[in-house]
Structure formats: C-alpha cells, structure tokens
Design an enzyme around this catalytic site. Sequence first.
Site, PDB file in Angstrom:
ATOM      1  N   LYS A   1      11.171  -7.763 -18.650  1.00  0.00           N
ATOM      2  CA  LYS A   1      10.651  -8.918 -17.897  1.00  0.00           C
ATOM      3  C   LYS A   1       9.187  -8.704 -17.519  1.00  0.00           C
ATOM      4  CE  LYS A   1      14.438 -11.042 -15.368  1.00  0.00           C
ATOM      5  NZ  LYS A   1      15.071 -11.106 -14.051  1.00  0.00           N
TER       6      LYS A   1
ATOM      7  N   GLU B   1     -10.418  -8.307   1.558  1.00  0.00           N
ATOM      8  CA  GLU B   1     -11.529  -7.351   1.519  1.00  0.00           C
ATOM      9  C   GLU B   1     -11.715  -6.668   0.170  1.00  0.00           C
ATOM     10  OE1 GLU B   1     -10.704  -4.904   4.867  1.00  0.00           O
ATOM     11  OE2 GLU B   1      -8.959  -3.955   3.940  1.00  0.00           O
TER      12      GLU B   1
ATOM     13  N   GLY C   1      -8.443  20.263  15.166  1.00  0.00           N
ATOM     14  CA  GLY C   1      -8.143  19.096  15.977  1.00  0.00           C
ATOM     15  C   GLY C   1      -9.298  18.764  16.904  1.00  0.00           C
TER      16      GLY C   1
ATOM     17  N   GLU D   1      -8.342  24.810   3.927  1.00  0.00           N
ATOM     18  CA  GLU D   1      -7.361  23.927   3.275  1.00  0.00           C
ATOM     19  C   GLU D   1      -7.995  22.941   2.300  1.00  0.00           C
ATOM     20  OE1 GLU D   1      -8.252  23.830   6.455  1.00  0.00           O
ATOM     21  OE2 GLU D   1      -7.968  21.859   7.400  1.00  0.00           O
TER      22      GLU D   1
ATOM     23  N   HIS E   1     -12.664  25.061   7.234  1.00  0.00           N
ATOM     24  CA  HIS E   1     -11.381  24.498   6.814  1.00  0.00           C
ATOM     25  C   HIS E   1     -11.029  24.959   5.398  1.00  0.00           C
ATOM     26  CE1 HIS E   1     -10.671  21.676  10.143  1.00  0.00           C
ATOM     27  NE2 HIS E   1     -11.987  21.649  10.220  1.00  0.00           N
TER      28      HIS E   1
ATOM     29  N   CYS F   1     -10.343  26.298  12.609  1.00  0.00           N
ATOM     30  CA  CYS F   1     -11.315  25.487  13.341  1.00  0.00           C
ATOM     31  C   CYS F   1     -10.975  25.445  14.831  1.00  0.00           C
ATOM     32  CB  CYS F   1     -11.439  24.098  12.718  1.00  0.00           C
ATOM     33  SG  CYS F   1     -13.043  23.349  13.091  1.00  0.00           S
TER      34      CYS F   1
ATOM     35  N   SER G   1       0.863  -1.188   0.000  1.00  0.00           N
ATOM     36  CA  SER G   1       0.000   0.000   0.000  1.00  0.00           C
ATOM     37  C   SER G   1       0.898   1.236   0.000  1.00  0.00           C
ATOM     38  CB  SER G   1      -0.913  -0.022   1.219  1.00  0.00           C
ATOM     39  OG  SER G   1      -0.144  -0.069   2.380  1.00  0.00           O
TER      40      SER G   1
END
Length: 535
Positions: free
Chosen positions: A228, A154, A360, A514, A512, A387, A19
């Site tokens: 390959k 999953e 947060g 961002e 927010h 925030c 991942s």
Amino acid sequence: MAKNKTNKKYIFITGGVASSLGKGLAAASMASLLERRGITVTMLKMDPYINVDPGTMNPLQHGEVFVTDDGAETDLDLGHYERFTSLTLLKKNNFTSGQVYLKVIESEREGKYLGKTVQVVPHITEEIKRRIHLASESADLLIGEIGGTVGDIESSPFLEAIRQFAQDVGQQNVLLIHLVLVPYMKAAGEFKSKPAQHSVKELRSLGLFPHLIICRAEQEVDESIVDKISMFCNVPKQNVFQSIDVDSIYRVPLELHRQGLDEKIIELLGIWTASPDIREWKEVIDSIENPKGEVVIGVVGKYTELHESYKSLHESLDHAAIGHQVKLKVQFINAKELENSKTPLDEYFQGVQGILVPGGFGESGIEGKIRAIEYARTKKIPFFGICLGMQLSVIEFGRHVLKLKNATSEEFSLSGDFLIHYMEGQAREGKKGGSMRLGAYGCSVEKGSLAEKVYQSSEISERHRHRLEVNNDYVEKLKSGGMIFSGMNKELNLVEMVELADHPYFIACQFHPEFKSRPFSPHPLFYSFLGAALK
Ligand code: GLN
C-alpha cells in the site's frame, strides 16, 4: 548561488507523522554503512527551532546538549553521528532557524540587501542552501537530516530550500528519504499505512518526491502494508524499508544493511563501491549478545526523568560495557531525594559497584551529590566525577577532609570558601548563549598518576562546557590533604583532573569525556572506571 558542478551527492532525510522516530539514528547508520563502503561522508542536522542553538534549552525538554571540538553547542543527534562514524563534526554540521534568521537580519541591518524586500524565499532559503554547501565541503556525500516533522510550519523554509537545492545541484545527485511512523492499531489488530500516505502527500505538495521510504514501526510491518505504501506514495516496493524497534541502537546499521538499504542508496545515486566492511558492528553486537558478567553503576543526577538528558553519558557507559563484554545496569539515583533522605545510603547503593556523578547546572540536588561522593570516598567504592561531579568532589574533600565546613562553589552560594569559582570572564549574571568555556582544550597528565595509567598518554585533548573552575588559591591546601591534581591545562593554569591517593579508584575531570566515546573504542576513562567497578 554557486552551482555545484562536481559529482557530489546529497541525501536528505525528513520525518513524517511524529517526532522521536529515530531519524538521527537512521541517518547515522546510513552514514556508517556508506563510510564503510569507502565513501567520504559528512553529516548535517538542520533544526527548525528559533533558538540559535540548544545551549539555552532545558535538557528535560530538548535532551542533552552535544559539544563539538570547535566549541559549538549542538543537537544530540550530532552525538549519534560521531559515535556511528569516524567523523569529528564541527559547528557547521548543525544549524537552526535561529542562526539562519539571525544572519539574514544582521545582513539586512548592514545594508546588504539595500532596496530589496527581504523574504523567506529567496533570502532565508538562500542562506539555508549556503549552509548546506558549507557543511558538504571536503566530502563526497552529505547526509542532511531535517529536524521536526513534515507539515510543521517552522520546517517549511527548509523543505523549500531542499527542493531548490536539488534543482541547483541536479536531481540525479540528490536522494530524498522519508522516515515515517507506521502505527499498529491494537483494537484493529493491524498496521495502518494512512498516516504515511498523508505525510508523503504533504511532502509532494511541497514539490518533494521521496525516493525511499523507511517505515518506523514497533514490529515488522506486513507485506500488504508495504504494498500500500509503495502504491500510494509512488515509491517502488524495493525502495520501502523498515526500521523496527531494537534492543540496542547499535543493531540499526546491521539491520538496515540486511535489508539492502546501503546497496539501494548507491544504486540510486549511481555510485559504485565495494560492499561495506561491517565486522566491527558484528563484534559490537556479539559482545552485547554474549555478556560474560554484569556491572551495576549508580548514576547520581537530577534529570532522572529523561534518558535523553544524559545521552552521551549512557552511551559511553554502554561502550565501556561492550569493551568489557559485560551487561551494564544503570541504577539512577535521584540527587534531590538523597539530600534529606533518612534512608541509610547503604540502601540506595546496595549492589552498586561504581558511583558516577555527571555534569549539571544549578544548586538543586547538590547536597545529595556531595553525600554520594562522600559515600564513595569513605567506602572506597570506585568513583568517577564529570564536570560538576569533579567540582563537587573538590568541595566534598574540602568540607570533610580539610574541615572547611563552608566549602562551596560560587554557583550555589554568595558566601563561603569558594573552592570552585567563576573562571575569568565568566559571571553569574553574564551573557547566556554560547558563552561558557566550550570545546576542545589540551590537558597535561601528571606522571605516575591514575590518569596517566588510564590514558597511556601525557598530553590529551577533551571537550568542555562550563563556567566555573577549581580556585587555585586552595590547590596547595587540597594537595596537602591528599588530593592529587593529575590533569592541568598549563596554558590557562586550570585544574582539569583530580584523584585521591588512598582510594582504589577515585577520579574526576572538569571536561566531558562522554563526547568522545565510540562503540568500537570506548573512552579510556569510562573503560577503566567499569574495569575498577568489576574488580
Ligand atoms: N555548572 C558547572 C559549571 O558551569 C558545571 C557544568 C557542567 O557540569 N557541565 O562550571
């Protein structure tokens, strides 16, 4: 299931071996290139985990929760998708196994499958396919990314659904791209293609035959390895691309374009378009490569361990730096450490030109953040609060300017002067998932304020994710002390932005920003904050 009779095209991206390969970035880069060729693109992220959405997950585990205009809490890849393209994505552009199973189980309880045995195939796979069709509405091409790694238990219903989907809409309309790790073995001094071969073998055993392979490697992979991979994975050599580590993620579109990926995609899908207009990407890279100065921003937060936890925030700061053509240095200051530290704050903030307190949850690190805000306010250092950062700047002001020494928020304390309290309908012990104030809300900007100067507009819209708000009972008192309420949601009578009069640059917002910044158009709040820091 309605068959797709149009010429709509679909690209599905899977990942192999490990991942965190940057599938999201690769997908976003492709979307950008194809959009810049004039194709109407949309995007979809399919997440195989059981959580209904990532809103309830710890950002340290899962990274940031990205919020859409329509109030969905989504995977952070949607942030990449939006930042790399002109898209504004919605709830339907991200779904999880949790959502799929929930829908199927609810339908079963309602009796919709009466008499039938409800199974992964066909019921779960049908629901996945329905959602893919839904996400692709109103676009000519959908790029769908399947989270996780091929071989995970999953993700198998998703892979089976893709296989069926290609059958439904016509194989010629579907392109499968497999992004796979090609590790470099130091001891042997060479790249290894075997993991890629195994991963493709796994895919093929599920009936999925990738048309394109993107090798994810630290450095450029040797030709013999490409040979390959081409040979053993049954993919022509010209269909094997490379995605190597880059210093800026904004190089990825140009790098993939240089290798001819977008050209190959349209060739394989049988689409004709002109070459993409990539001037804006070149300008972005030019600004990154030729900085005219440097700016140091101190971010006071608690998720120091993981850049991913504040993904959009970091990107927005980067965009502002690109806009000012300066090099950005982020100094991460651990709020928990600041709480009881005997070290003078001057030492922590040495060289810092601007202080940012981001969003947060929970009480840990709160006192450290308040100390940082007091420092920014009294030392007249440019300050930007987001925030929770805004809520704490109101508390700091209450405590130290209004002398309300018990000023606090209902989030952290059971008693005191609650300058910040739960919004109507919210509570400490309320229902958890998807229950905050989420998504886009309008905000009226006060005439003559710093906010108005920043936005050059009197009405704005920004995205939210919070449960608490400024307590209106204290607004008059805060105003009399010199706090300016420069942004208000008039309909709900909620404070959205605050600033300070006798400070060179002090601004904080409940929303927010961002989530809406892009490399070509930095968000005005980040852009102006960096501008103030540079002064
Ligand atoms: N914890 C605060 C609230 O719920 C702030 C949330 C945030 O910063 N996103 O209102």
